[in-house]
Write a protein that holds these residues in place. Sequence first.
Motif, short mmCIF file in Angstrom:
data_model
loop_
_atom_site.label_atom_id
_atom_site.label_comp_id
_atom_site.label_asym_id
_atom_site.label_seq_id
_atom_site.Cartn_x
_atom_site.Cartn_y
_atom_site.Cartn_z
N GLY A 129 -7.97 -10.74 -0.20
CA GLY A 129 -9.25 -11.28 0.25
C GLY A 129 -9.74 -12.46 -0.56
O GLY A 129 -10.93 -12.72 -0.65
N THR A 130 -8.81 -13.22 -1.14
CA THR A 130 -9.20 -14.40 -1.92
C THR A 130 -9.76 -15.48 -0.99
O THR A 130 -10.65 -16.22 -1.35
CB THR A 130 -7.97 -14.95 -2.68
OG1 THR A 130 -7.37 -13.86 -3.39
CG2 THR A 130 -8.35 -16.03 -3.66
N THR A 131 -9.23 -15.58 0.21
CA THR A 131 -9.63 -16.68 1.08
C THR A 131 -10.45 -16.24 2.29
O THR A 131 -10.64 -17.00 3.21
CB THR A 131 -8.38 -17.41 1.62
OG1 THR A 131 -7.57 -16.46 2.32
CG2 THR A 131 -7.58 -18.02 0.50
N GLY A 132 -10.92 -15.02 2.31
CA GLY A 132 -11.75 -14.64 3.44
C GLY A 132 -11.52 -13.20 3.83
O GLY A 132 -11.32 -12.34 2.99
N PHE B 255 0.75 -20.67 3.69
CA PHE B 255 -0.52 -21.30 3.33
C PHE B 255 -0.56 -21.72 1.86
O PHE B 255 -1.60 -21.86 1.27
CB PHE B 255 -1.72 -20.40 3.66
CG PHE B 255 -1.80 -20.06 5.10
CD1 PHE B 255 -2.20 -21.01 6.03
CD2 PHE B 255 -1.44 -18.81 5.56
CE1 PHE B 255 -2.24 -20.72 7.38
CE2 PHE B 255 -1.48 -18.50 6.91
CZ PHE B 255 -1.87 -19.45 7.82
N ASP B 256 0.62 -21.90 1.29
CA ASP B 256 0.68 -22.41 -0.08
C ASP B 256 1.41 -23.74 -0.07
O ASP B 256 2.32 -23.97 0.71
CB ASP B 256 1.41 -21.42 -1.01
CG ASP B 256 0.56 -20.19 -1.29
OD1 ASP B 256 -0.62 -20.36 -1.63
OD2 ASP B 256 1.08 -19.07 -1.14
N TRP B 257 0.99 -24.58 -0.98
CA TRP B 257 1.50 -25.92 -1.09
C TRP B 257 2.59 -25.92 -2.14
O TRP B 257 2.40 -25.32 -3.22
CB TRP B 257 0.33 -26.77 -1.53
CG TRP B 257 0.27 -28.06 -0.87
CD1 TRP B 257 0.58 -28.32 0.42
CD2 TRP B 257 -0.11 -29.27 -1.49
NE1 TRP B 257 0.40 -29.65 0.66
CE2 TRP B 257 -0.03 -30.25 -0.49
CE3 TRP B 257 -0.54 -29.64 -2.75
CZ2 TRP B 257 -0.34 -31.58 -0.73
CZ3 TRP B 257 -0.85 -30.95 -2.99
CH2 TRP B 257 -0.75 -31.92 -1.99
P1 ATP Z 1 -5.97 -13.37 1.10
O1 ATP Z 1 -4.69 -13.66 1.81
O2 ATP Z 1 -6.70 -12.20 1.66
O3 ATP Z 1 -6.82 -14.58 0.91
P2 ATP Z 1 -4.46 -13.41 -1.36
O4 ATP Z 1 -3.66 -14.50 -0.72
O5 ATP Z 1 -5.02 -13.69 -2.72
O6 ATP Z 1 -5.62 -12.91 -0.40
P3 ATP Z 1 -2.19 -11.81 -2.11
O7 ATP Z 1 -1.25 -11.51 -1.03
O8 ATP Z 1 -2.44 -10.79 -3.15
O9 ATP Z 1 -3.58 -12.09 -1.47
O10 ATP Z 1 -1.74 -13.10 -2.89
C1 ATP Z 1 -0.70 -13.96 -2.49
C2 ATP Z 1 -1.01 -15.38 -2.93
O11 ATP Z 1 -1.13 -15.44 -4.37
C3 ATP Z 1 0.07 -16.37 -2.60
O12 ATP Z 1 -0.02 -16.82 -1.25
C4 ATP Z 1 -0.20 -17.47 -3.62
O13 ATP Z 1 -1.29 -18.28 -3.23
C5 ATP Z 1 -0.61 -16.68 -4.86
N1 ATP Z 1 0.57 -16.41 -5.72
C6 ATP Z 1 1.20 -15.23 -5.88
N2 ATP Z 1 2.19 -15.33 -6.78
C7 ATP Z 1 2.22 -16.61 -7.18
C8 ATP Z 1 3.04 -17.36 -8.11
N3 ATP Z 1 4.02 -16.79 -8.80
N4 ATP Z 1 2.76 -18.68 -8.26
C9 ATP Z 1 1.77 -19.27 -7.57
N5 ATP Z 1 0.96 -18.62 -6.70
C10 ATP Z 1 1.18 -17.31 -6.51
#
Ligand code: ATP
Length: 630
Positions: A244-247, A479-481
Amino acid sequence: MATYKEFHQYSIEKPDQFWTEQAKLIDWNEPFTQVCDYSRPPFAKWFVGGKTNLCYNAVDRHAAKRPNDRALIYVSTETDQETIYSFAELQREVERMAAVYKSLGVKRGDRILIYMPMIAEATFAILASARIGAIHSVVFGGFASGSLATRIDDAMPVLVVSADAGMRGGKAVPYKDLLDEAIDLAEYKPAKVLMVDRGIDKGFNKVEGRDVDYATLRAQHMDAQVPCEWMESSEPSYILYTSGTTGKPKGVQRDTGGYAVALAASMKHIYCGGEGETYFSTSDIGWVVGHSYIIYGPLIAGMATVMYEGTPLRPDPGIWWQIVEKYKVNVMFSAPTAARVLKKQDPAYMHKHDLSSLKHIFMAGEPLDQPTHEWFMHELQKPVIDNYWQTETGWPMLSAVPGVEKTPIKFGSPSFPVYGYDLRIFREDGSECEANEKGIAAVIPPLPPGCLTTVWGQDDRFVSTYFTLFKEPLVYSSFDWAIKDDDGYFTILGRTDDVINVAGHRLGTREIEEAIQNHTAIAEVAVVGVEDKLKGQVPMAFAVVKDASKVATPELVKALEKEVFATVDSILGAIGRPARVHFVTGLPKTRSGKMLRRSLQALAEGRDVGDLPTIDDISTIEQIKNLLAS
Ligand code: ATP
Ligand code: MG
């Protein structure tokens, strides 16, 4: 297999052969007839027709062969408890819990919501659910009633398992009160609540007819034998909501057979752990790391797993290393946020313990910045391996894979796409990036075994959330860059919504944070993009200093800010220089230690931060509000 590159290539080009070999790492009650059914993209079914059980693979098969070997090592520095369960003892406890579930009317396919602190009974609760073919949904104990209520309404559990209280840093957290509030708030009402009474909250509220006492029911099922339900491979094993970091969190649905195989394979190839060895993950059962690498993964591999209730700093900052020494931990898993906490402590705490049993330490959850990665590896003198993955995937997407090849570690990089993942970097138009070009990390489906099979109860949301980045090709968006260098090493630059557009230049917040981290006075920093009439956006930094005396006067603040500017200029150039560096004593993070950059951005732009149900310490927001107002 000669090199990791070949191993990965084989997994992508010959997935059926590759995964058939990996599937031998678990026990099947009935063999599968098809490796992957991908007739309805993007939905994938792995090991079709195969029947197995997660609990059988984690517990029974080891209890049969090595009943007296250690399975669960429970350590609480909050209640000063240390209990070791052998595989045979673990099986007995799981069968008792399973019998209690059955006596309460829980059936295969029913949901059991587990809202528990880090106690051994939580492990029994999870494994017992898998044993009888129920679907568990563990909700992190740090969540308050609002977040819990939403998850109750979404999962609609027939049973909730909880405890009177948890402990955090010596203080009691009233789980039962929070649970009662949540059930009041929720529209859906669970029929039964099974309570583990730890005796911490002596006067906790009991609801007639709904709440039942675990110890009483356990005593009635001491010799219970509850056979494992044989589940078809794609039957769901659990639901877990993203952090829930993004919503709004998404209910990730996991299968059975694919998950078991993915974890077993990862224990062999990535974590290099096997029978008789010990695994210590510092995560919590409420997170995906807790599911995969406190409970299922290590146990499936026949390892002993350490379950730890406590903080990294109590009774002193050497506690983790003391555990490593005492239980001869071979593999450790932790998070960058914890490493940054330890970085502020005297490294002597680390060095006074014998860490010779430890082979690797893995880190995941958020970017492991280069300076912290380098510091940790230098102090530990062990390979520190960055793992990049998501709740959705259930196991790493980017990692070094030392069980196949010991490739050199580059600081700040989680190395390469893991076998099974055809992970590439795309431009916004759907074409693939060149080396050294920033883009969006995405996986060409089918997703490998172990990844989410859908969003619980919302197939359409599964497709529309994750698979609609482009019209063509069909990809799973992270959704990661990310960026890949000439040697094929990946770096995650931040979330796609954390990208800053400064006068037409696109910068990842992580790049600027990493540059600022190079200034020795800085312990931690978050950078956000703030609207600017002239440049579109400008970066703004919020930093915590190691030594508060460095920012004790306005003059010192100015001087340090100038130094930070110079550090960024020398690494990224003036384009990355933040408009301001604000010095604060804490940053807003989720309970899992992730930075709530969106709320920082809202504050910096003078907007309302809205509800923050997952925040760890709300005073961080107040402090920043006051600072920006002055
Ligand atoms: P939500 O999807 O509800 O906003 P969240 O993305 O924080 O929450 P998680 O599935 O716990 O939930 O986190 C995954 C995210 O954490 C990844 O998409 C990335 O953004 C970040 N992440 C995890 N591990 C790494 C890593 N080793 N390096 C960089 N970012 C990471
Ligand atoms: Mg996410």
